[in-house]
Scaffold this motif. Sequence first.
Motif, PDB file in Angstrom:
ATOM      1  N   VAL A  74      -9.438  -1.371 -42.923  1.00 42.04           N
ATOM      2  CA  VAL A  74     -10.503  -2.281 -42.455  1.00 42.04           C
ATOM      3  C   VAL A  74     -10.741  -3.375 -43.503  1.00 42.04           C
ATOM      4  N   ARG A  75     -10.753  -2.982 -44.777  1.00 50.94           N
ATOM      5  CA  ARG A  75     -10.960  -3.962 -45.854  1.00 50.94           C
ATOM      6  C   ARG A  75      -9.866  -5.036 -45.815  1.00 50.94           C
ATOM      7  N   GLN A  76      -8.641  -4.586 -45.528  1.00 52.08           N
ATOM      8  CA  GLN A  76      -7.525  -5.534 -45.469  1.00 52.08           C
ATOM      9  C   GLN A  76      -7.714  -6.507 -44.296  1.00 52.08           C
ATOM     10  N   PHE A  77      -8.147  -5.991 -43.150  1.00 49.59           N
ATOM     11  CA  PHE A  77      -8.410  -6.886 -42.011  1.00 49.59           C
ATOM     12  C   PHE A  77      -9.486  -7.906 -42.402  1.00 49.59           C
ATOM     13  N   GLN A  78     -10.510  -7.436 -43.126  1.00 54.09           N
ATOM     14  CA  GLN A  78     -11.566  -8.355 -43.550  1.00 54.09           C
ATOM     15  C   GLN A  78     -10.993  -9.438 -44.464  1.00 54.09           C
ATOM     16  N   ALA A  79     -10.065  -9.022 -45.370  1.00 51.39           N
ATOM     17  CA  ALA A  79      -9.458  -9.991 -46.293  1.00 51.39           C
ATOM     18  C   ALA A  79      -8.624 -11.020 -45.537  1.00 51.39           C
ATOM     19  N   MET A  80      -8.139 -10.618 -44.351  1.00 53.31           N
ATOM     20  CA  MET A  80      -7.316 -11.534 -43.561  1.00 53.31           C
ATOM     21  C   MET A  80      -8.174 -12.402 -42.644  1.00 53.31           C
ATOM     22  N   GLY A  81      -9.493 -12.275 -42.768  1.00 53.42           N
ATOM     23  CA  GLY A  81     -10.385 -13.136 -41.988  1.00 53.42           C
ATOM     24  C   GLY A  81     -10.656 -12.636 -40.584  1.00 53.42           C
ATOM     25  N   THR A  82     -10.323 -11.366 -40.316  1.00 47.51           N
ATOM     26  CA  THR A  82     -10.589 -10.826 -38.979  1.00 47.51           C
ATOM     27  C   THR A  82     -12.012 -10.274 -38.932  1.00 47.51           C
ATOM     28  N   TYR A  83     -12.685 -10.489 -37.822  1.00 43.62           N
ATOM     29  CA  TYR A  83     -14.040  -9.982 -37.681  1.00 43.62           C
ATOM     30  C   TYR A  83     -13.988  -8.478 -37.374  1.00 43.62           C
ATOM     31  N   CYS A  84     -14.579  -7.671 -38.245  1.00 41.18           N
ATOM     32  CA  CYS A  84     -14.596  -6.217 -38.022  1.00 41.18           C
ATOM     33  C   CYS A  84     -16.027  -5.835 -37.638  1.00 41.18           C
ATOM     34  N   ILE A  85     -16.220  -5.176 -36.504  1.00 41.98           N
ATOM     35  CA  ILE A  85     -17.610  -4.921 -36.073  1.00 41.98           C
ATOM     36  C   ILE A  85     -18.366  -4.097 -37.110  1.00 41.98           C
ATOM     37  N   ASN A  86     -17.705  -3.119 -37.729  1.00 48.90           N
ATOM     38  CA  ASN A  86     -18.320  -2.430 -38.855  1.00 48.90           C
ATOM     39  C   ASN A  86     -17.434  -2.658 -40.069  1.00 48.90           C
ATOM     40  N   SER A  87     -18.038  -3.062 -41.188  1.00 47.63           N
ATOM     41  CA  SER A  87     -17.235  -3.354 -42.378  1.00 47.63           C
ATOM     42  C   SER A  87     -16.841  -2.050 -43.070  1.00 47.63           C
TER      43      SER A  87
END
Length: 455
Positions: free
Chosen positions: A235-248
Amino acid sequence: MKDFQIGWEEWASFPKLGISALKIKTDTGAKTSALHANNIRLAGTAKNRKVIFELSPDVQQPEVRILCSAKVIDQREVTSSNGASELRYIISTSIKIGPKTWDIEISLTNRENMAYRMILGRQALEKLTVIPDASFMQPELSYEKYKKIVKNKPSFGSLKIAILTMSPKNYSIKRFIQVAESMNHEVDVINTKRCYLNINSRNPEIHYDGVALPHYDAVIPRIGVSVTFYGMAVVRQFQAMGTYCINSADAIGSSRDKLAAHQILVRHKIPMPDTAFASSPKDTKNLIALTGGSPLVLKLLNSTGGRGVVLAETSKAASAVIGAFQGLDANFISQEFIKEAGGSDLRCFVVGRKVVASMLRTAAEGEFKSNLHAGGSGSPIEITKEERDIAIRASRVLGLNVAGVDIIRTNDGPKVLEVNSSPGLEGIESTSGVNVAAAIMKFIESNVRSLRSIK
Ligand code: ADP
């Protein structure tokens, strides 16, 4: 990519714009590509300029309009084929034709009277070969999907959503897929543990089955206890890629650790049953006394579904269980037993800043745990304003947008037992009759929309 060949006309899609099909024409006479756009308006900040525009991809259905947004990289004077010069916004986005995806610059203009909504100029064609007398060498796409979009009302286009899970067949996942597809979004179900991460600051990526995953607009993390550590990393990696994650990742981590969650909740004065934590066996007596003596509830820190929760009726039983937990080196908390709850608690399903559904869970005969997986049953209930406020505050202070907040009714008022970051949908949807999956999907839509436009 030079050996990649396309014809003079092709079908393309634009994943970041939410355009799943558009017929384009190549035009080597033009340097920059041009895309048809209506109602162009600026958004974002001076540092991060964005533009919002409407695009009707199908010439035959001009009333179907997709709302797009993209980063503005320039504003340039562009001379069109009829010699007229126009100041246009230039955006950067990615184009996909057949199996290839690459980034291009596009100028936005009104091409209402042109046969093609888009022309691909020299710069976008640099790395491939155009066969001038061939058309549609790459697979055809279709405008069929746009038919479902409400006419005359700009839609934000389809989103590409990934669901991270280890249980692709479970009810909640099926519901997410069903609802997302009915709302015209594309969904990929991704096995959390099969993702591997390319952690570098220039271009962080997630690989899966040997290839880099495409860009997703949103991720729904469904991270079970056994994969918390790895799931948080993904999930952290998706966040780093600028993807919106409903829960961080952070929010999942702090709610998963019962002790950390309790400490965060008390810091924000959210009522909870009295709870104690210790690591040394010498402190056992004190620990029991701190939570008001027996009976008391002992909980393993990383358990869910009621599995690591034990009721110790006497101090002797409590000492024995504590001894056993400590012998196993397991971390646990001790908590006052709320007898008056009679084996019931409330599950409040929070999405954003709202409790969208709730149910009363009641333990099976002779049991004190109300978890549905432990034999408890759900029934509809009206919760009070106080309970509603507590549920919303609890999810907010833990940073969760989607949460199942369990509240126990005590003689001193409602208290939070637990906040779950991947709450199941089956029990709550069937008990309350609320389409919880749709509430989550609408929340994603509105957040991705504001991220696309205001970032
Ligand atoms: P889990 O995360 O494993 O579900 P919980 O802390 O939510 O653990 O506890 C499971 C169930 O046990 C609750 O839903 C509730 O019915 C019961 N329970 C938990 N703590 C208490 C308590 N302090 N007093 C009374 N019942 C409790």
